[in-house]
Design a protein around this motif. Structure first.
Motif, mmCIF file in Angstrom:
data_model
loop_
_atom_site.group_PDB
_atom_site.id
_atom_site.type_symbol
_atom_site.label_atom_id
_atom_site.label_comp_id
_atom_site.label_asym_id
_atom_site.label_seq_id
_atom_site.Cartn_x
_atom_site.Cartn_y
_atom_site.Cartn_z
ATOM 1 N N LYS A 244 3.994 14.499 -8.920
ATOM 2 C CA LYS A 244 4.895 15.265 -9.130
ATOM 3 C C LYS A 244 5.427 15.447 -10.674
ATOM 4 C CE LYS A 244 7.543 14.661 -4.764
ATOM 5 N NZ LYS A 244 8.555 13.922 -3.983
ATOM 6 N N GLY A 245 5.257 14.257 -11.371
ATOM 7 C CA GLY A 245 5.608 14.174 -12.795
ATOM 8 C C GLY A 245 4.627 15.045 -13.660
ATOM 9 N N ALA B 298 2.956 17.572 -12.369
ATOM 10 C CA ALA B 298 3.389 19.030 -12.053
ATOM 11 C C ALA B 298 4.485 19.438 -13.103
ATOM 12 C CB ALA B 298 3.595 19.206 -10.588
ATOM 13 N N ALA B 299 5.373 18.618 -13.039
ATOM 14 C CA ALA B 299 6.594 19.024 -13.892
ATOM 15 C C ALA B 299 6.388 19.147 -15.405
ATOM 16 C CB ALA B 299 7.826 17.979 -13.654
ATOM 17 N N TYR B 300 5.316 18.472 -15.679
ATOM 18 C CA TYR B 300 4.929 18.460 -17.089
ATOM 19 C C TYR B 300 4.111 19.542 -17.552
ATOM 20 C CZ TYR B 300 2.865 16.646 -21.572
ATOM 21 O OH TYR B 300 2.661 16.653 -22.946
ATOM 22 N N LYS B 301 3.178 19.925 -16.758
ATOM 23 C CA LYS B 301 2.577 21.193 -16.806
ATOM 24 C C LYS B 301 3.462 22.307 -16.850
ATOM 25 C CE LYS B 301 -1.699 19.384 -14.709
ATOM 26 N NZ LYS B 301 -2.702 19.441 -13.405
ATOM 27 N N GLY B 302 4.512 22.226 -15.966
ATOM 28 C CA GLY B 302 5.515 23.379 -15.997
ATOM 29 C C GLY B 302 6.520 23.334 -17.254
ATOM 30 N N LYS B 303 6.370 22.530 -18.142
ATOM 31 C CA LYS B 303 7.148 22.090 -19.297
ATOM 32 C C LYS B 303 8.616 21.779 -18.912
ATOM 33 C CE LYS B 303 4.552 24.925 -22.284
ATOM 34 N NZ LYS B 303 4.685 26.212 -23.487
ATOM 35 N N GLN B 304 8.820 21.174 -17.532
ATOM 36 C CA GLN B 304 10.088 20.786 -17.248
ATOM 37 C C GLN B 304 9.907 19.115 -17.535
ATOM 38 O OE1 GLN B 304 9.577 21.929 -12.929
ATOM 39 N NE2 GLN B 304 11.384 23.214 -13.344
ATOM 40 N N PHE B 305 10.082 18.792 -18.825
ATOM 41 C CA PHE B 305 9.800 17.502 -19.392
ATOM 42 C C PHE B 305 11.014 16.219 -18.938
ATOM 43 C CE2 PHE B 305 8.157 20.388 -22.549
ATOM 44 C CZ PHE B 305 6.836 20.172 -22.084
ATOM 45 N N HIS B 306 12.129 16.953 -18.743
ATOM 46 C CA HIS B 306 13.170 15.971 -18.140
ATOM 47 C C HIS B 306 12.882 15.566 -16.801
ATOM 48 C CE1 HIS B 306 15.936 16.312 -21.660
ATOM 49 N NE2 HIS B 306 15.901 17.763 -21.506
ATOM 50 N N LYS B 307 12.294 16.398 -15.891
ATOM 51 C CA LYS B 307 12.013 16.146 -14.590
ATOM 52 C C LYS B 307 10.913 15.258 -14.840
ATOM 53 C CE LYS B 307 13.590 19.905 -11.437
ATOM 54 N NZ LYS B 307 13.326 20.929 -10.580
ATOM 55 N N ALA B 308 9.743 15.508 -15.562
ATOM 56 C CA ALA B 308 8.671 14.767 -15.724
ATOM 57 C C ALA B 308 9.015 13.186 -16.099
ATOM 58 C CB ALA B 308 7.689 15.262 -16.760
ATOM 59 N N VAL B 309 10.055 13.066 -16.765
ATOM 60 C CA VAL B 309 10.276 11.537 -17.047
ATOM 61 C C VAL B 309 10.867 10.987 -16.130
ATOM 62 C CG1 VAL B 309 11.922 10.429 -18.632
ATOM 63 C CG2 VAL B 309 10.569 12.285 -19.785
ATOM 64 N N ASN B 310 11.757 11.665 -15.353
ATOM 65 C CA ASN B 310 12.553 11.111 -13.994
ATOM 66 C C ASN B 310 11.235 10.730 -13.128
ATOM 67 O OD1 ASN B 310 14.906 11.426 -14.995
ATOM 68 N ND2 ASN B 310 15.210 13.394 -14.325
ATOM 69 N N PHE B 311 10.214 11.561 -12.878
ATOM 70 C CA PHE B 311 9.377 11.289 -11.794
ATOM 71 C C PHE B 311 8.666 10.271 -12.209
ATOM 72 C CE2 PHE B 311 9.798 15.687 -10.292
ATOM 73 C CZ PHE B 311 10.126 15.471 -9.143
ATOM 74 N N ASP C 277 0.809 -1.267 0.079
ATOM 75 C CA ASP C 277 0.160 -0.006 -0.039
ATOM 76 C C ASP C 277 0.844 1.359 -0.058
ATOM 77 O OD1 ASP C 277 -2.209 -1.439 -0.064
ATOM 78 O OD2 ASP C 277 -2.687 -1.320 2.169
ATOM 79 N N CYS C 278 1.779 0.990 0.697
ATOM 80 C CA CYS C 278 2.874 2.499 0.979
ATOM 81 C C CYS C 278 3.528 2.568 -0.517
ATOM 82 C CB CYS C 278 3.799 2.303 1.971
ATOM 83 S SG CYS C 278 3.063 2.462 3.507
ATOM 84 N N GLN C 279 3.990 1.375 -1.069
ATOM 85 C CA GLN C 279 4.613 1.604 -2.596
ATOM 86 C C GLN C 279 3.653 2.193 -3.362
ATOM 87 O OE1 GLN C 279 7.206 -1.770 -2.883
ATOM 88 N NE2 GLN C 279 7.157 -1.605 -5.075
ATOM 89 N N ILE C 280 2.263 1.702 -3.269
ATOM 90 C CA ILE C 280 1.505 2.217 -4.178
ATOM 91 C C ILE C 280 1.291 3.836 -4.053
ATOM 92 C CG2 ILE C 280 -0.978 2.157 -5.125
ATOM 93 C CD1 ILE C 280 -0.720 -0.921 -4.547
ATOM 94 N N ASP C 281 1.186 4.378 -3.087
ATOM 95 C CA ASP C 281 1.014 5.709 -2.626
ATOM 96 C C ASP C 281 2.392 6.399 -2.990
ATOM 97 O OD1 ASP C 281 -1.507 5.064 -1.450
ATOM 98 O OD2 ASP C 281 -0.777 5.036 0.631
ATOM 99 N N ALA C 282 3.518 5.816 -2.710
ATOM 100 C CA ALA C 282 4.669 6.555 -3.239
ATOM 101 C C ALA C 282 4.773 6.657 -4.654
ATOM 102 C CB ALA C 282 5.745 5.817 -2.643
ATOM 103 N N ALA C 283 4.117 5.694 -5.237
ATOM 104 C CA ALA C 283 4.180 5.710 -7.016
ATOM 105 C C ALA C 283 3.181 6.888 -7.278
ATOM 106 C CB ALA C 283 3.827 4.310 -7.421
ATOM 107 N N GLU C 284 2.080 6.906 -6.604
ATOM 108 C CA GLU C 284 1.013 8.045 -7.108
ATOM 109 C C GLU C 284 1.705 9.326 -6.696
ATOM 110 O OE1 GLU C 284 -2.539 8.207 -8.319
ATOM 111 O OE2 GLU C 284 -1.547 6.617 -9.061
ATOM 112 N N ASN C 285 2.449 9.432 -5.697
ATOM 113 C CA ASN C 285 3.053 10.778 -5.081
ATOM 114 C C ASN C 285 4.142 11.131 -6.399
ATOM 115 O OD1 ASN C 285 3.788 13.019 -3.667
ATOM 116 N ND2 ASN C 285 5.577 12.023 -2.933
ATOM 117 N N TYR C 286 4.914 10.186 -6.799
ATOM 118 C CA TYR C 286 5.742 10.575 -7.883
ATOM 119 C C TYR C 286 5.079 10.816 -9.370
ATOM 120 C CZ TYR C 286 10.065 9.212 -5.813
ATOM 121 O OH TYR C 286 11.272 9.125 -4.835
ATOM 122 N N LYS C 287 3.876 10.186 -9.499
ATOM 123 C CA LYS C 287 3.102 10.535 -10.629
ATOM 124 C C LYS C 287 2.406 11.798 -10.654
ATOM 125 C CE LYS C 287 -1.269 10.090 -11.232
ATOM 126 N NZ LYS C 287 -2.536 9.735 -11.350
#
Length: 594
Positions: free
Chosen positions: A484-485, A487-500, A472-482
């Protein structure tokens, strides 16, 4: 038909058969030889060291070590091939052996052959249409990197203890990173380039490869003609955060390993994070000539891209000065990629060259002031994993663009740099680079010897460590990264988005949205092959993921897979009959197949 005619036919068939069998045998022989040496060598030769001095004089420092050299170094009595058969055909055997080669032989090393390289040293892929591409021992389906591809492969395959290569634009650092070995680029001008075919003198350096940090240091002390003294440890470690943001590998996977390794060292080292691009902007004003131009991917240029443009422009101009007459006279047969680059060089002009030279001098001063005598700069060696063999034009363009953004840092500053392997990521070798100021080669070699065991240990720990958290914690952590990704995509920080999104996939690889979202960011960055693969994975997980079909269709269109793209857009319309993106795309693509 007369009896004589029948005999002639039979004799002719027999001769033809013998020729075919002979050719097949020769082909198998070449394939066997290529398999044995990974296609690394273009010519076998032997240069033996002098006899050992009598005791009590110490033995030669490189005694019992074997080495190979890129076919850009002169060896007396042999024609230097420069990676191209037309060059080989139109040049005479060398009258003298290159100074760097003679130096390592004089100190006890034995040369066993010349290695394959990119044509005219004008590429960083390691592929050669004439002599074949050396097989990357770390991952055979990917390029070995170039131009000193054969030298890197010979070391990685344990065929020799070390190898020499020329690093102009990353030609030692890239193959070292892609083949999982150590690669050292010395300070510009610190090792003689006598007897080396020039590529671009402002950047040409004699570099070397090794698997062992001690061997790397010993070779370095010979080539740099340095005394063996006590190790000196760095006091300041500078992490270039903006350079790691360009990387397709999660920053934490490299930076955390480096920081933990530094903490293992005795003494006190200060770790600081810097934005190298901002620093360059403030210290290298001559780069402003590029500031108003549009970048290749449609985004505003950063200082790193400005630096890369100055680097490429000066390299082209100097290549033209060195080889325009030969290219124009001989009209050599060149591979497509090389011919495009050579043509661009021949079309270059003197415009902006003085500004580029001034930027080079400013860059050297800026990096020396930043690093001083006790600082080490940490950057990714190459911000992208090794591309597949025979990649398409668009993928290679992305590779060159992203690679030069970090490779040009030491190129333009003349600083010394070493690429160090850090295990594997997604089945490919991972590497990090350490840089020291111009002239601090011994300091950098000492740092490698000191730090290398800890880096390998921490990299192994990072590779073997599994998250110890609940599902459950792992799924929550994955959603958190998503998120973040997103938010980075909306901010046009595409490299960061890929990493997240990549981090989210690591934690939960059964979620189609993570793959589809990463594909969207990859499309923005021009990574169409990766986008197609991610969408295929998303569709495999969820057959009704409309966005994945749309994004895969877009990726395939950009890769010129028109029929496949049409099928994707058609299926998207089956799932969503009113989808305007799919219908518009179909109308556009149907024109190409009529």
């Amino acid at each position: 038909m007369s009896s004589m005619a029948k005999v002639c036919v039979l004799v002719g068939l027999g001769i033809a058969g013998l020729i075919i069998v002979s050719r097949q045998w020769e082909k198998k022989k070449r394939q066997k030889k290529r398999k044995e040496d990974f296609g690394a060598f273009i010519e076998r030769l032997e240069l033996l060291p002098p006899p050992q001095p009598a005791p009590p004089v110490a033995r030669h420092i490189l005694t019992d070590l074997t080495f190979a050299l890129q076919d850009i170094f002169d060896v007396e009595g042999y024609v230097t091939g420069f990676g191209n058969p037309d060059w080989l055909r139109t040049h005479d055997p060398a009258a003298k052996t290159a100074g760097s080669v003679s130096l390592v032989v004089a100190h006890g090393a034995t040369c066993v052959g010349k290695t394959v390289m990119d044509e005219l040293a004008y590429s960083i892929t390691g592929e050669n249409r004439h002599y074949g591409t050396p097989t990357n021992p770390a991952i055979a389906s990917r390029i070995p990197g170039g131009s000193a591809s054969g030298s890197a492969v010979a070391v990685a395959a344990k065929l020799v203890d070390f190898a020499l290569g020329i690093d102009t634009d990353g030609s030692v650092r890239i193959p070292a990173a892609f083949c999982g070995i150590l690669g050292f680029r010395p300070s510009h001008g610190s090792v003689s380039t006598f007897g080396v075919v020039p590529m671009a003198q402002s950047f040409d350096t004699v570099g070397w490869f090794a698997r062992d940090a001690n061997v790397l240091r010993r070779v370095g002390h010979v080539l740099l003609q340095l005394p063996m003294v006590d190790l000196r440890r760095p006091r300041r470690i500078l992490i270039a955060d903006d350079c790691f943001e360009l990387s397709s590998t999660p920053k934490e996977k490299i930076v955390d390993v480096v920081v933990r390794s530094i903490q293992d060292l005795p003494g006190r080292q200060v770790v600081n994070h810097v934005n190298l691009g901002q620093y360059i902007t403030s210290k290298v004003p001559s780069l402003k000539i590029f500031r108003n131009e549009e970048s290749r991917n449609g985004e505003g240029k950063s200082a790193l891209k400005d630096l890369s443009n100055a680097f490429e422009l000066l390299q082209r101009y100097e290549f033209k000065m060195n080889h325009e007459e030969w290219v124009s006279t001989v009209k050599p047969h060149l591979g497509y990629e090389i011919s495009v680059r050579v043509r661009a060089a021949l079309e270059s002009t003197e415009e902006k060259i003085q500004s580029c030279l001034k930027a080079r001098n400013e860059m050297r001063e800026a990096l020396c002031n930043l690093l001083k005598d006790d600082g080490i700069l940490v950057i990714p060696t190459v911000p992208i994993l090794p591309p597949n063999l025979r990649s398409k034009k668009r993928q290679l363009e992305e590779f060159y663009s992203r690679a030069f953004s970090v490779l040009s840092i030491s190129g333009m500053s003349g600083c010394c740099q070493v690429s160090i392997p850090l295990g594997m990521h997604e089945g490919c070798p991972l590497a990090v680079s350490l840089m020291a100021r111009h002239g601090a080669d011994r300091f950098l070699l000492d740092t490698i010897l000191d730090l290398h065991p800890s880096l390998q240990k921490q990299a192994e720990i990072a590779s073997n460590t599994q998250p110890s958290i609940s599902d459950d914690c792992q799924i929550d952590a994955a959603e958190n990264y998503k998120e973040k990704g997103n938010a980075a995509y909306k901010g046009k920080q595409f490299h960061k988005a890929v990493n997240f999104y990549s981090e989210a996939i690591k934690l939960n690889d059964t979620n189609a949205t993570y793959y589809s979202n990463r594909a969207a960011a990859c499309l923005e960055l021009g990574r169409f092959q990766q986008a197609e693969e991610d969408c295929s994975k998303a569709i495999e997980i969820d057959r009704k993921n409309v966005k994945a079909y749309l994004r895969r269709g877009t990726a395939r269109e950009m890769l010129s897979y028109i029929k496949d793209a049409i099928e994707d857009f058609k299926f998207a319309l089956v799932l969503e009959p009113t989808n305007k993106t799919a219908s518009t795309a179909l109308e556009r693509l149907k024109k190409f197949v009529l």
